[in-house]
Scaffold this motif. Structure first.
Motif, PDB file in Angstrom:
ATOM      1  N   GLY A  43       0.825  -1.199   0.000  1.00 24.87           N
ATOM      2  CA  GLY A  43       0.000   0.000   0.000  1.00 24.87           C
ATOM      3  C   GLY A  43       0.853   1.239   0.000  1.00 24.87           C
ATOM      4  N   LEU A  44       0.188   2.391  -0.018  1.00 22.31           N
ATOM      5  CA  LEU A  44       0.850   3.690   0.008  1.00 22.31           C
ATOM      6  C   LEU A  44       0.351   4.465   1.210  1.00 22.31           C
ATOM      7  N   LEU A  45       1.266   4.986   2.013  1.00 20.24           N
ATOM      8  CA  LEU A  45       0.883   5.801   3.161  1.00 20.24           C
ATOM      9  C   LEU A  45       0.846   7.257   2.722  1.00 20.24           C
ATOM     10  N   LEU A  46      -0.341   7.848   2.798  1.00 18.11           N
ATOM     11  CA  LEU A  46      -0.522   9.240   2.397  1.00 18.11           C
ATOM     12  C   LEU A  46      -0.583  10.102   3.648  1.00 18.11           C
ATOM     13  N   ARG A  47       0.474  10.853   3.906  1.00 17.73           N
ATOM     14  CA  ARG A  47       0.567  11.704   5.100  1.00 17.73           C
ATOM     15  C   ARG A  47       0.297  13.144   4.686  1.00 17.73           C
ATOM     16  N   PHE A  48      -0.796  13.703   5.190  1.00 16.94           N
ATOM     17  CA  PHE A  48      -1.285  14.975   4.667  1.00 16.94           C
ATOM     18  C   PHE A  48      -1.338  16.101   5.692  1.00 16.94           C
ATOM     19  N   GLY A  49      -1.005  15.843   6.951  1.00 18.40           N
ATOM     20  CA  GLY A  49      -1.241  16.833   8.001  1.00 18.40           C
ATOM     21  C   GLY A  49      -0.667  18.200   7.723  1.00 18.40           C
ATOM     22  N   GLY A  50       0.590  18.270   7.278  1.00 22.01           N
ATOM     23  CA  GLY A  50       1.245  19.554   7.076  1.00 22.01           C
ATOM     24  C   GLY A  50       0.999  20.174   5.720  1.00 22.01           C
ATOM     25  N   LEU A  51       0.140  19.567   4.900  1.00 25.85           N
ATOM     26  CA  LEU A  51      -0.141  20.097   3.565  1.00 25.85           C
ATOM     27  C   LEU A  51      -1.360  21.009   3.586  1.00 25.85           C
ATOM     28  N   GLY A  52      -1.348  22.033   2.728  1.00 25.44           N
ATOM     29  CA  GLY A  52      -2.518  22.884   2.558  1.00 25.44           C
ATOM     30  C   GLY A  52      -3.556  22.205   1.681  1.00 25.44           C
ATOM     31  N   MET A  53      -4.771  22.718   1.710  1.00 24.07           N
ATOM     32  CA  MET A  53      -5.852  22.117   0.910  1.00 24.07           C
ATOM     33  C   MET A  53      -5.504  22.069  -0.578  1.00 24.07           C
ATOM     34  N   PRO A  54      -4.975  23.162  -1.170  1.00 26.76           N
ATOM     35  CA  PRO A  54      -4.641  23.096  -2.608  1.00 26.76           C
ATOM     36  C   PRO A  54      -3.611  22.015  -2.921  1.00 26.76           C
ATOM     37  N   ALA A  55      -2.608  21.851  -2.043  1.00 28.53           N
ATOM     38  CA  ALA A  55      -1.582  20.839  -2.275  1.00 28.53           C
ATOM     39  C   ALA A  55      -2.181  19.431  -2.213  1.00 28.53           C
ATOM     40  N   ILE A  56      -3.144  19.224  -1.317  1.00 34.29           N
ATOM     41  CA  ILE A  56      -3.793  17.912  -1.216  1.00 34.29           C
ATOM     42  C   ILE A  56      -4.593  17.635  -2.479  1.00 34.29           C
ATOM     43  N   ARG A  57      -5.345  18.627  -2.932  1.00 37.43           N
ATOM     44  CA  ARG A  57      -6.156  18.423  -4.148  1.00 37.43           C
ATOM     45  C   ARG A  57      -5.264  18.123  -5.349  1.00 37.43           C
ATOM     46  N   ALA A  58      -4.198  18.914  -5.510  1.00 37.53           N
ATOM     47  CA  ALA A  58      -3.300  18.697  -6.650  1.00 37.53           C
ATOM     48  C   ALA A  58      -2.594  17.352  -6.527  1.00 37.53           C
ATOM     49  N   GLY A  59      -2.179  17.013  -5.314  1.00 38.78           N
ATOM     50  CA  GLY A  59      -1.464  15.764  -5.103  1.00 38.78           C
ATOM     51  C   GLY A  59      -2.307  14.546  -5.384  1.00 38.78           C
ATOM     52  N   VAL A  60      -3.562  14.572  -4.934  1.00 38.16           N
ATOM     53  CA  VAL A  60      -4.417  13.401  -5.150  1.00 38.16           C
ATOM     54  C   VAL A  60      -4.760  13.259  -6.632  1.00 38.16           C
ATOM     55  N   GLU A  61      -4.866  14.367  -7.346  1.00 37.24           N
ATOM     56  CA  GLU A  61      -5.099  14.287  -8.791  1.00 37.24           C
ATOM     57  C   GLU A  61      -3.921  13.609  -9.493  1.00 37.24           C
ATOM     58  N   GLN A  62      -2.706  13.993  -9.100  1.00 36.77           N
ATOM     59  CA  GLN A  62      -1.511  13.377  -9.676  1.00 36.77           C
ATOM     60  C   GLN A  62      -1.439  11.895  -9.340  1.00 36.77           C
ATOM     61  N   LEU A  63      -1.770  11.570  -8.106  1.00 42.10           N
ATOM     62  CA  LEU A  63      -1.711  10.177  -7.672  1.00 42.10           C
ATOM     63  C   LEU A  63      -2.711   9.326  -8.442  1.00 42.10           C
ATOM     64  N   VAL A  64      -3.935   9.804  -8.568  1.00 41.89           N
ATOM     65  CA  VAL A  64      -4.968   9.054  -9.298  1.00 41.89           C
ATOM     66  C   VAL A  64      -4.553   8.882 -10.757  1.00 41.89           C
ATOM     67  N   ALA A  65      -4.005   9.939 -11.351  1.00 39.33           N
ATOM     68  CA  ALA A  65      -3.567   9.841 -12.754  1.00 39.33           C
ATOM     69  C   ALA A  65      -2.467   8.800 -12.905  1.00 39.33           C
ATOM     70  N   ALA A  66      -1.532   8.774 -11.948  1.00 38.73           N
ATOM     71  CA  ALA A  66      -0.447   7.794 -12.000  1.00 38.73           C
ATOM     72  C   ALA A  66      -0.977   6.374 -11.860  1.00 38.73           C
ATOM     73  N   ALA A  67      -1.927   6.183 -10.941  1.00 39.49           N
ATOM     74  CA  ALA A  67      -2.494   4.855 -10.716  1.00 39.49           C
ATOM     75  C   ALA A  67      -3.276   4.372 -11.928  1.00 39.49           C
ATOM     76  N   LEU A  68      -4.069   5.258 -12.515  1.00 43.24           N
ATOM     77  CA  LEU A  68      -4.851   4.871 -13.683  1.00 43.24           C
ATOM     78  C   LEU A  68      -3.954   4.570 -14.866  1.00 43.24           C
ATOM     79  N   ALA A  69      -2.820   5.288 -14.963  1.00 43.13           N
ATOM     80  CA  ALA A  69      -1.882   5.005 -16.044  1.00 43.13           C
ATOM     81  C   ALA A  69      -1.287   3.610 -15.902  1.00 43.13           C
ATOM     82  N   VAL A  70      -1.030   3.189 -14.675  1.00 44.19           N
ATOM     83  CA  VAL A  70      -0.491   1.856 -14.443  1.00 44.19           C
ATOM     84  C   VAL A  70      -1.519   0.787 -14.799  1.00 44.19           C
ATOM     85  N   HIS A  71      -2.797   1.065 -14.535  1.00 41.25           N
ATOM     86  CA  HIS A  71      -3.851   0.065 -14.754  1.00 41.25           C
ATOM     87  C   HIS A  71      -4.260  -0.065 -16.213  1.00 41.25           C
ATOM     88  N   ARG A  72      -3.838   0.895 -17.050  1.00 41.56           N
ATOM     89  CA  ARG A  72      -4.245   0.803 -18.464  1.00 41.56           C
ATOM     90  C   ARG A  72      -3.569  -0.367 -19.153  1.00 41.56           C
TER      91      ARG A  72
END
Length: 484
Positions: free
Chosen positions: A455-484
């Motif tokens: 699994g992947l441990l996502l540690r978000f406490g010290g991140l701002g809301m915009p960084a979390i939104r941008a980060g999760v978008e990148q993560l989902v894109a990376a995961a979907l690219a692997v599954h294609r």
């Protein structure tokens, strides 16, 4: 330009009656090696001569030679300064000698030095920021309280402070724990440390002999394992599932263990809460085998949208649970304040061992923390941050929804500042995501023994809301690219 108006302390020279060459070489080497930095103000030749016990004429000769060599500059009316163009140089012979010394360190030293699991990242990005969010911290209130603490600091506190901790903070913590965590204790049961890891180490020194067995959760917090290894215990990994530590497996592997280190309220890193059945079984084991349970309640204040889970300590009827908590997770990392609640007789013993290491935690910060708690600022801050972290967890989990259709699973954010995302392809996704700037830790890196699933441990406490939104978008894109 010169940067200092005061004379520096000069490097020592061997012998009671140094020669001109001795003084010259000492100053030259200090400048070239950076001990005396560019722009620093040298003492007058008269003061330097007094320091070295030589004539002023000799010092004038040394200064003049260093000026000629471009290592010193004299400014009329201001004095003598280290030249800006003087650069730090490395002696190749000394460098080679240093390398040889490093290569000859002990086997134990190399093993310990090679463990980087406990290093805190200096640059926070998605998703390596499992620390407190300081953007909403009441800095002005904290600064005023610190200023008052400085004024009230007694002369005695500026010399040595009680190794158990400042009495005021111990009282504040006992009151706080009763209110927020349901833990009944008196101030004499509380002892202050710099971190939970330090507390674990000292407790292991007190309660075990070298070679004694100690249970650790697997996967689990690397700091606990490192502290136990430093104390020379035999670390026994015990698997964790959705119900917490598998006590029956611990009994099978080492029923005679002296310690068990657990995170029952919010298991790290899985996020599960230990079931009541497992809690009772763990308490029964400790009582029956005269063992101790170290309960690490590292983020106990931060339950999302509900009251935090009841600590194991509150269920203990035989005083076998030693409760560990931290204020750095609630306030800010550099606060460096943690605590333990232990039987009264154990506090003095721990304090005696503490004095053989680093003696005590800084009294000024303890006094300020006590007032911050007593005046209600801490509880107000905790309540506010519960909502902040709950909102961050909601943003993160909502952004992860597209991965549910591809077999990814996670615990909804019930507490804390991290979420564990599980999938067999986690390792491949980590590599893909890191190429786009994310920082992800694999669940397998927290394991002592290999096991199925990752699994992947996502540690978000010290991140701002915009960084979390941008980060999760990148993560989902990376995961979907692997599954294609």
């Amino acid at each position: 330009m010169p940067r200092s108006s005061r004379g520096v302390l000069l490097p020592p020279v061997a012998g009671n009656r140094p020669r001109r060459a001795d003084v010259y070489l000492a100053l030259r080497d200090a400048v070239l090696q950076g001990t005396l930095a560019a722009g620093e103000h040298m003492p007058s030749s008269r003061k330097a001569a007094t320091d070295y016990g030589v004539s002023r004429g000799l010092m004038e000769e040394v200064y003049s030679q260093l000026v000629e060599e471009g290592l010193l500059e004299r400014v009329i009316g201001r004095g003598t300064f280290i030249a800006q163009r003087a650069t730090k140089r490395t002696d190749p012979a000394r460098h080679e000698e240093a390398v040889q010394h490093v290569s000859s360190v002990s086997t134990r030293g190399r093993k310990l030095a090679g463990n980087l699991a406990c290093r805190i990242m200096r640059e926070f990005k998605p998703f390596n920021a499992g620390v407190a969010d300081t953007t909403a911290f009441p800095w002005q209130i904290w600064q005023r309280i610190q200023a008052r603490a400085v004024r009230d600091l007694r002369r005695a506190d500026m010399n040595f402070t009680d190794a158990r901790g400042v009495p005021a903070l111990r009282r504040s913590l006992a009151h706080h724990l009763a209110q927020l965590r349901g833990i009944r204790c008196v101030p004499d049961q509380v002892i202050i440390f710099n971190s939970i890891q330090q507390a674990t180490y000292l407790l292991a020194l007190l309660l075990t002999n070298p070679g004694d067995a100690a249970w650790v959760e697997d996967p689990g917090y690397p700091g606990a394992r490192a502290a136990l290894e430093l104390a020379e215990t035999t670390v026994v990994p015990v698997p964790v599932d959705q119900h917490g530590l598998q006590v029956e497996e611990g009994l099978r592997r080492a029923s005679h263990a002296r310690l068990a280190c657990v995170t029952p309220s919010h298991q790290f890193p899985s996020g599960f809460t230990m079931s009541m059945q497992r809690r009772i079984a763990l308490l029964e084991w400790a009582q029956k085998h005269d063992a101790w349970i170290l309960e690490d309640d590292y983020d106990g204040e931060f339950g999302h949208a509900r009251q935090p889970a009841t600590p194991l300590h509150a269920l203990d009827r035989h005083a076998r649970v030693l409760y560990l908590g931290t204020l750095s997770k609630s306030m800010f990392v550099s606060l460096r304040l943690a605590f333990a609640v232990v039987p009264e007789a154990m506090v003095e013993q721990l304090a005696n061992i503490r004095t053989q290491l680093d003696a005590f935690s800084a009294p000024l910060i303890q006094l300020a923390m006590s007032r911050f708690m007593d005046e209600g600022h801490f509880s107000t801050h905790v309540r506010h941050m519960r909502n902040v972290y709950a909102e961050k967890a909601a943003i993160l989990t909502e952004g992860l929804r597209p991965l549910a259709d591809h077999g990814w699973t996670w615990e909804e954010g019930t507490a804390g500042v991290q979420i564990l995302l599980r999938h067999p392809d986690a390792h491949e996704v980590q590599r893909t995501a890191e190429a786009s700037g994310l920082a992800l830790h694999l669940l397998s890196s927290y394991r002592h023994e290999p096991a199925d699933g990752d699994g992947l441990l996502l540690r978000f406490g010290g991140l701002g809301m915009p960084a979390i939104r941008a980060g999760v978008e990148q993560l989902v894109a990376a995961a979907l690219a692997v599954h294609r």
